[in-house]
Design a protein around this motif. Structure first.
Motif, short mmCIF file in Angstrom:
data_model
loop_
_atom_site.label_atom_id
_atom_site.label_comp_id
_atom_site.label_asym_id
_atom_site.label_seq_id
_atom_site.Cartn_x
_atom_site.Cartn_y
_atom_site.Cartn_z
N GLU A 124 140.25 31.71 0.97
CA GLU A 124 140.06 31.74 -0.47
C GLU A 124 140.80 32.95 -1.02
OE1 GLU A 124 135.86 32.00 -0.94
OE2 GLU A 124 135.46 30.03 -0.05
N GLY A 125 141.59 32.72 -2.05
CA GLY A 125 142.38 33.79 -2.62
C GLY A 125 141.92 34.22 -3.99
N GLU A 126 142.21 35.46 -4.35
CA GLU A 126 141.93 35.98 -5.69
C GLU A 126 143.20 36.09 -6.51
OE1 GLU A 126 139.83 39.64 -5.15
OE2 GLU A 126 137.89 38.65 -4.88
N THR A 127 144.25 36.70 -5.94
CA THR A 127 145.52 36.81 -6.64
C THR A 127 146.30 35.50 -6.49
OG1 THR A 127 146.75 37.60 -4.70
CG2 THR A 127 145.55 39.25 -6.00
N PRO A 128 147.32 35.26 -7.33
CA PRO A 128 148.14 34.05 -7.17
C PRO A 128 148.75 33.93 -5.76
CG PRO A 128 148.54 35.01 -9.32
CD PRO A 128 147.67 35.99 -8.58
N TRP A 129 149.21 35.06 -5.19
CA TRP A 129 149.77 34.99 -3.85
C TRP A 129 148.72 34.59 -2.82
CZ3 TRP A 129 153.67 34.33 -0.77
CH2 TRP A 129 153.56 34.69 0.56
N GLU A 130 147.54 35.20 -2.89
CA GLU A 130 146.47 34.85 -1.95
C GLU A 130 146.06 33.39 -2.12
OE1 GLU A 130 143.41 37.63 -2.77
OE2 GLU A 130 144.31 39.26 -1.59
N ALA A 136 148.18 27.01 1.69
CA ALA A 136 149.01 26.74 2.87
C ALA A 136 148.19 26.74 4.14
CB ALA A 136 150.14 27.78 2.96
N MET A 137 147.24 27.67 4.24
CA MET A 137 146.44 27.81 5.46
C MET A 137 145.41 26.69 5.64
SD MET A 137 145.71 31.90 5.77
CE MET A 137 144.82 31.68 7.29
N THR A 138 145.12 25.96 4.59
CA THR A 138 144.15 24.88 4.71
C THR A 138 144.82 23.51 4.66
OG1 THR A 138 143.78 25.01 2.31
CG2 THR A 138 142.27 26.24 3.72
N PRO A 211 143.06 35.82 2.61
CA PRO A 211 144.41 35.87 3.20
C PRO A 211 145.07 37.23 3.03
CG PRO A 211 144.12 33.91 1.83
CD PRO A 211 142.95 34.81 1.55
N ARG A 212 146.16 37.43 3.78
CA ARG A 212 146.92 38.67 3.68
C ARG A 212 147.48 38.82 2.27
NH1 ARG A 212 144.65 38.96 8.01
NH2 ARG A 212 145.50 39.88 9.92
N PRO A 213 147.57 40.06 1.76
CA PRO A 213 147.86 40.27 0.34
C PRO A 213 149.33 40.20 -0.06
CG PRO A 213 147.47 42.36 1.41
CD PRO A 213 147.21 41.31 2.45
N ASN A 214 150.26 40.13 0.89
CA ASN A 214 151.68 40.08 0.52
C ASN A 214 152.48 39.40 1.63
OD1 ASN A 214 152.35 42.22 2.54
ND2 ASN A 214 151.26 43.56 1.09
N GLY A 280 158.37 20.27 -1.77
CA GLY A 280 157.60 19.08 -2.10
C GLY A 280 156.13 19.23 -1.76
N ALA A 281 155.82 20.04 -0.75
CA ALA A 281 154.43 20.21 -0.33
C ALA A 281 153.60 20.92 -1.38
CB ALA A 281 154.37 20.99 0.98
N CYS A 282 154.23 21.71 -2.25
CA CYS A 282 153.46 22.47 -3.23
C CYS A 282 152.86 21.56 -4.30
CB CYS A 282 154.31 23.56 -3.87
SG CYS A 282 155.51 22.96 -5.07
N VAL A 283 153.36 20.32 -4.41
CA VAL A 283 152.82 19.42 -5.45
C VAL A 283 151.39 19.01 -5.12
CG1 VAL A 283 153.11 17.22 -6.63
CG2 VAL A 283 155.13 18.62 -6.06
N PRO A 284 151.12 18.41 -3.94
CA PRO A 284 149.72 18.07 -3.65
C PRO A 284 148.85 19.29 -3.33
CG PRO A 284 151.10 17.52 -1.76
CD PRO A 284 152.03 17.91 -2.88
N LEU A 285 149.44 20.34 -2.76
CA LEU A 285 148.64 21.50 -2.37
C LEU A 285 148.26 22.37 -3.55
CD1 LEU A 285 150.43 22.72 0.89
CD2 LEU A 285 148.48 21.19 0.66
N GLY A 286 149.05 22.30 -4.62
CA GLY A 286 148.83 23.22 -5.73
C GLY A 286 147.94 22.70 -6.82
N GLY A 287 147.28 21.57 -6.60
CA GLY A 287 146.41 21.02 -7.63
C GLY A 287 145.33 21.98 -8.07
N GLY A 288 145.23 22.22 -9.36
CA GLY A 288 144.21 23.10 -9.90
C GLY A 288 144.57 24.57 -9.87
N LEU A 289 145.70 24.94 -9.27
CA LEU A 289 146.11 26.34 -9.19
C LEU A 289 147.01 26.69 -10.36
CD1 LEU A 289 146.93 26.75 -5.38
CD2 LEU A 289 144.83 27.40 -6.59
#
Length: 333
Positions: A124-130, A136-138, A211-214, A280-289
């Motif tokens: 679970e991330g707090e910043t956009p990068w996290e 990606a990790m899930t 996750p790692r911060p950077n 292309g993977a960011c389309v289904p993975l990024g839902g709601g982000l």
């Protein structure tokens, strides 16, 4: 049922900020049986030792032992040796488990007869990068089909996140191999399975993970994952599969494609195809982000893949040469 007493063992290093809250989460578990917490504290650069000592002074259920090396497997073995009970739960110093974590774990041990049960590493991330790294990790494109990352049905597994063990299983395999600075959980779970035990994935056991911060920290993490997974593959024959070979194969293909493309342009299609796949993977993975997190997902995926692959390919034969398995193989030869 009669609820067995549980020892919670925690390897602690530089956890001043999170340690008190993590211990409170353990001691406030909705668990009917007796609990103790053993903190194996390494040489920290902050006030971790003082925090640990104050927790032990305030509650007789908390015990502190030293871990002079600061290494995780050494800390775990020291804490296990100092613990008392028939069930041993490994928890990290910044882990926040749900209140029913230990209850579900012990119920699952009783129902399945397993030697170790564990659940989901819920990134679970707090910043956009996290948030991007958590996505990606899930995902299967990020970590393959490892259920402790992606979820799935409960059942036997190669390994699980953290773990709640029967002490008899830990005694049978003589605990963690202290030579494994990474992948120690996978390696010990392999030995548990090799000696007839069962490792069980229980999706109801979710532990939040930050996750790692950077990019640099993530690359370092996955580089060492790849290096030590190669050690496991060398020492335990037959444990490698396509999921572990995919990152080094992709890295080699991309590098060869980039070089060969200067002489034969269609070779550039190989790295091009990889870029299209991760974008292309960011389309289904990024839902709601948020957009910034979705845009970072391809960077997170590529960092994880390439760093893991580089670590796997460059893992030196000397790494892990002092492990129990390596010594046994040398003696047999």
């Amino acid at each position: 049922m009669t609820w067995p007493a549980v020892s919670v063992v925690m390897p602690i290093l530089n956890e001043e900020r999170h340690l008190a809250a993590a211990v409170r989460h353990v001691l406030s578990q909705d668990y009917p049986g007796e609990l103790e917490v053993v903190l194996a504290v390494g040489p920290s650069k902050d006030r971790t030792q003082e925090v640990a000592d104050s927790l032990a002074a305030a509650d007789p259920r908390v015990k502190v032992v030293a871990n002079p090396s600061g290494r995780t497997p050494s800390a775990l073995n020291a804490a296990i040796a100092a613990s008392s009970h028939s069930i041993v739960a490994r928890i990290d110093g910044h882990a926040m488990m749900p209140s029913d974590y230990l209850r579900v774990a012990v119920e699952t041990l009783e129902e399945t007869g397993a030697d170790n049960v564990g659940g989901i590493m819920a990134a679970e991330g707090e910043t956009p990068w996290e948030q991007a790294v958590a996505a990606a990790m899930t995902s299967k494109i990020g970590v393959g089909n490892a259920r402790f990352h992606t979820g799935g049905e409960g059942g036997p597994a190669d390994t699980v996140y953290l773990g709640v063990f029967r002490r008899s299983a830990l005694d049978r395999v003589r605990g963690y191999d202290e030579a494994f600075l990474r992948a120690q959980d996978w390696e010990m779970n392999h030995r548990i399975r090799q000696t007839g035990g069962v490792v069980w994935f229980q999706p109801r056991m979710r532990v939040s993970y930050r996750p790692r911060p950077n990019v640099r920290a993530l690359a370092r993490q996955y580089f060492h994952y790849g290096r030590w997974r190669r050690v496991v593959a060398r020492q335990h024959k037959g444990t490698i599969n396509l999921r572990y070979l995919a990152p080094p194969v992709a890295l080699v293909g991309i590098v060869l494609g980039l070089v060969a493309g200067f002489f034969f342009w269609p070779a550039w299609l190989v790295p091009g195809a990889y870029v299209l796949a991760v974008v292309g993977a960011c389309v289904p993975l990024g839902g709601g982000l948020p957009l910034s997190a979705r845009a970072a997902i391809p960077v997170a995926l590529a960092t994880m893949h390439m760093a893991w692959g580089a670590g796997f390919l460059t893992s030196p034969p000397s790494l892990g040469a002092d492990s129990r398995t390596a010594r046994a193989q040398q003696q047999a030869a």
